[in-house]
Design a protein around this motif. Structure first.
Motif, PDB file in Angstrom:
ATOM      1  N   ASP A  90       0.841  -1.183   0.000  1.00 53.03           N
ATOM      2  CA  ASP A  90       0.000   0.000   0.000  1.00 53.03           C
ATOM      3  C   ASP A  90       0.885   1.244   0.000  1.00 53.03           C
ATOM      4  OD1 ASP A  90      -1.791   2.043   0.442  1.00 53.03           O
ATOM      5  OD2 ASP A  90      -2.700   1.166   2.232  1.00 53.03           O
ATOM      6  N   PRO A  91       0.759   2.127  -1.007  1.00 56.66           N
ATOM      7  CA  PRO A  91       1.615   3.324  -1.023  1.00 56.66           C
ATOM      8  C   PRO A  91       1.340   4.271   0.134  1.00 56.66           C
ATOM      9  CG  PRO A  91      -0.049   3.438  -2.751  1.00 56.66           C
ATOM     10  CD  PRO A  91      -0.101   2.048  -2.188  1.00 56.66           C
ATOM     11  N   MET A  92       0.250   4.058   0.877  1.00 55.15           N
ATOM     12  CA  MET A  92      -0.022   4.875   2.067  1.00 55.15           C
ATOM     13  C   MET A  92       0.687   4.340   3.310  1.00 55.15           C
ATOM     14  SD  MET A  92      -4.036   5.983   1.719  1.00 55.15           S
ATOM     15  CE  MET A  92      -3.918   7.023   3.196  1.00 55.15           C
ATOM     16  N   ASP A  93       1.394   3.218   3.187  1.00 52.66           N
ATOM     17  CA  ASP A  93       2.201   2.719   4.289  1.00 52.66           C
ATOM     18  C   ASP A  93       3.186   3.821   4.691  1.00 52.66           C
ATOM     19  OD1 ASP A  93       4.305   1.509   5.803  1.00 52.66           O
ATOM     20  OD2 ASP A  93       3.863  -0.439   4.911  1.00 52.66           O
ATOM     21  N   PRO A  94       3.224   4.219   5.965  1.00 55.74           N
ATOM     22  CA  PRO A  94       4.110   5.313   6.381  1.00 55.74           C
ATOM     23  C   PRO A  94       5.589   5.063   6.097  1.00 55.74           C
ATOM     24  CG  PRO A  94       2.482   4.889   8.075  1.00 55.74           C
ATOM     25  CD  PRO A  94       2.351   3.779   7.064  1.00 55.74           C
ATOM     26  N   TYR A  95       5.985   3.795   6.003  1.00 51.23           N
ATOM     27  CA  TYR A  95       7.378   3.513   5.673  1.00 51.23           C
ATOM     28  C   TYR A  95       7.662   3.732   4.184  1.00 51.23           C
ATOM     29  CZ  TYR A  95       7.671   1.292  10.299  1.00 51.23           C
ATOM     30  OH  TYR A  95       7.655   1.039  11.656  1.00 51.23           O
ATOM     31  N   ILE A  96       6.599   3.917   3.390  1.00 46.10           N
ATOM     32  CA  ILE A  96       6.718   4.283   1.978  1.00 46.10           C
ATOM     33  C   ILE A  96       6.415   5.762   1.799  1.00 46.10           C
ATOM     34  CG2 ILE A  96       5.786   3.924  -0.345  1.00 46.10           C
ATOM     35  CD1 ILE A  96       5.187   1.019   0.434  1.00 46.10           C
ATOM     36  N   SER A  97       5.311   6.196   2.376  1.00 47.16           N
ATOM     37  CA  SER A  97       4.870   7.592   2.321  1.00 47.16           C
ATOM     38  C   SER A  97       4.784   8.130   3.747  1.00 47.16           C
ATOM     39  CB  SER A  97       3.504   7.698   1.637  1.00 47.16           C
ATOM     40  OG  SER A  97       3.553   7.291   0.297  1.00 47.16           O
ATOM     41  N   PRO A  98       5.859   8.666   4.272  1.00 44.68           N
ATOM     42  CA  PRO A  98       5.866   9.078   5.686  1.00 44.68           C
ATOM     43  C   PRO A  98       4.846  10.149   6.035  1.00 44.68           C
ATOM     44  CG  PRO A  98       7.903   9.728   4.570  1.00 44.68           C
ATOM     45  CD  PRO A  98       7.193   8.789   3.661  1.00 44.68           C
ATOM     46  N   LEU A  99       4.303  10.853   5.041  1.00 45.58           N
ATOM     47  CA  LEU A  99       3.254  11.829   5.323  1.00 45.58           C
ATOM     48  C   LEU A  99       2.113  11.204   6.126  1.00 45.58           C
ATOM     49  CD1 LEU A  99       1.751  14.533   4.953  1.00 45.58           C
ATOM     50  CD2 LEU A  99       0.955  13.682   2.732  1.00 45.58           C
ATOM     51  N   PHE A 100       1.836   9.929   5.887  1.00 44.05           N
ATOM     52  CA  PHE A 100       0.709   9.270   6.534  1.00 44.05           C
ATOM     53  C   PHE A 100       1.087   8.640   7.874  1.00 44.05           C
ATOM     54  CE2 PHE A 100      -0.018   9.121   1.901  1.00 44.05           C
ATOM     55  CZ  PHE A 100      -1.124   9.951   1.849  1.00 44.05           C
ATOM     56  N   GLY A 101       2.306   8.904   8.338  1.00 40.72           N
ATOM     57  CA  GLY A 101       2.777   8.336   9.594  1.00 40.72           C
ATOM     58  C   GLY A 101       2.661   9.297  10.759  1.00 40.72           C
ATOM     59  N   ASP A 102       3.271   8.905  11.856  1.00 36.63           N
ATOM     60  CA  ASP A 102       3.246   9.644  13.115  1.00 36.63           C
ATOM     61  C   ASP A 102       4.635  10.229  13.341  1.00 36.63           C
ATOM     62  OD1 ASP A 102       3.352  10.311  15.903  1.00 36.63           O
ATOM     63  OD2 ASP A 102       1.651   8.981  16.255  1.00 36.63           O
ATOM     64  N   PHE A 103       4.699  11.532  13.635  1.00 37.70           N
ATOM     65  CA  PHE A 103       5.980  12.204  13.788  1.00 37.70           C
ATOM     66  C   PHE A 103       6.355  12.464  15.243  1.00 37.70           C
ATOM     67  CE2 PHE A 103       4.775  12.945   9.461  1.00 37.70           C
ATOM     68  CZ  PHE A 103       5.961  12.900   8.759  1.00 37.70           C
ATOM     69  N   ARG A 104       5.598  11.913  16.155  1.00 37.73           N
ATOM     70  CA  ARG A 104       5.940  12.108  17.563  1.00 37.73           C
ATOM     71  C   ARG A 104       7.279  11.443  17.878  1.00 37.73           C
ATOM     72  NH1 ARG A 104      -0.128  10.954  19.691  1.00 37.73           N
ATOM     73  NH2 ARG A 104      -0.011   9.644  17.828  1.00 37.73           N
ATOM     74  N   GLY A 105       8.121  12.166  18.629  1.00 35.29           N
ATOM     75  CA  GLY A 105       9.435  11.646  18.982  1.00 35.29           C
ATOM     76  C   GLY A 105      10.508  11.906  17.948  1.00 35.29           C
ATOM     77  N   PHE A 106      10.186  12.686  16.923  1.00 40.12           N
ATOM     78  CA  PHE A 106      11.170  12.999  15.878  1.00 40.12           C
ATOM     79  C   PHE A 106      12.166  14.052  16.377  1.00 40.12           C
ATOM     80  CE2 PHE A 106       9.451  10.347  12.861  1.00 40.12           C
ATOM     81  CZ  PHE A 106       9.851  10.599  11.553  1.00 40.12           C
TER      82      PHE A 106
END
Length: 302
Positions: free
Chosen positions: A218-234
């Motif tokens: 799935d191109p929405m997988d955050p490991y492919i498209s990080p936009l759809f992921g969680d940025f807490r702890g960055f």
């Protein structure tokens, strides 16, 4: 583009003319031309040493100063190319600039595996292996700065998500130049900048839309498209993008999301600029200013 430098406008127009050519333009936009490009070995400037490191699935180069090395920091630089093209000499030039603006930090440039032969998660696996190698060299996570342009910028964010999710040390900072963070091409700028982008505009026959990297995932997988992921702890992030890019929203939306989740983010949108304008190095004022901003980012991390 009225406030864009003359040299910046000229370079943008040249890119538009090259990509307007039916045959050559298509090869540029799809990455076919770069993928087949054969270059001579990069001539290492006298002030540097270049060491090849073989990690099995891929190789990487470590650029280091012969004198006045900054041993307290290392930069892991992920090249662009839409996950379909390998490293090119321009990225070693970029490594030299990273060395300069970081006051002498070594720069490690992985030639990670690319699609279609090696779709996801190959690039992420290689990025992780490069990062783990640096940890094995007695660097702490906070001493490692991830840097990347285009696909490499997205890869830096995806790697950081993976590290955090697996309770590994996260890097000390991220520098993302025109990062590709949305492989679904769903952002507003894919429409609003469709006729403005000199590199990818006015066509759907480009690596933005025709890309083998996700494979069956799935191109929405955050490991492919990080936009759809969680940025807490960055860690702190510097994101630079051109105003006229179709990928503009990839940066704007990531910055907004990361800030909302409590992260330190500097987003700089460069007026009239195109995708990966920083690869103009010091030849146009906008790119020169972008590298000066990277220098200030490193100083702020001290």
């Amino acid at each position: 583009m009225k406030n864009t430098s003359l040299s910046g406008r000229v370079l943008s127009e040249l890119i538009s003319r090259f990509t307007a050519d039916h045959l050559l333009g298509r090869k540029i936009r799809t990455g076919e031309l770069r993928k087949k490009l054969v270059e001579p070995a990069w001539s290492v400037p006298d002030i540097f040493t270049m060491e090849e490191i073989d990690l099995g699935n891929f190789k990487m180069q470590r650029l280091a100063r012969k004198e006045e090395r900054n041993a307290n920091r290392v930069i892991l630089e992920f090249h662009g190319g839409g996950y379909i093209a390998g490293v090119r000499n321009a990225y070693y030039v970029m490594a030299g600039l990273y060395n300069e603006v970081s006051q002498g930090a070594d720069v490690v440039v992985p030639d990670y595996r690319v699609a279609p032969e090696n779709p996801f998660p190959a690039a992420l696996e290689d990025a992780l292996a490069a990062y783990q190698w640096l940890l094995s060299q007695n660097y702490f996570g906070e001493q490692i700065i991830l840097a990347g342009d285009s696909a490499g910028g997205g890869l830096a964010m995806a790697l950081t998500m993976y590290l955090r999710d697996h309770n590994m040390p996260v890097p000390g900072g991220i520098i993302a130049m025109s990062p590709w963070t949305d492989l679904t091409a769903s952002g507003e700028s894919y429409r609003t900048n469709y006729e403005k982008d000199p590199l990818f505009g006015n066509t759907h026959e480009s690596m933005i839309y025709l890309n083998d990297y996700p494979g069956n995932h799935d191109p929405m997988d955050p490991y492919i498209s990080p936009l759809f992921g969680d940025f807490r702890g960055f860690p702190p992030m510097l994101i630079q993008v051109g105003e006229n890019e179709m990928l503009l929203s990839d940066s704007v939306e990531v910055a907004a999301k990361a800030r909302m989740q409590g992260n330190r983010v500097r987003l700089s949108v460069y007026q009239g600029m195109f995708h990966d304008f920083q690869l103009a190095f010091l030849s146009i004022p906008e790119s020169k200013n972008a590298w000066d901003e990277v220098r200030r980012f490193f100083l702020a991390l001290e």
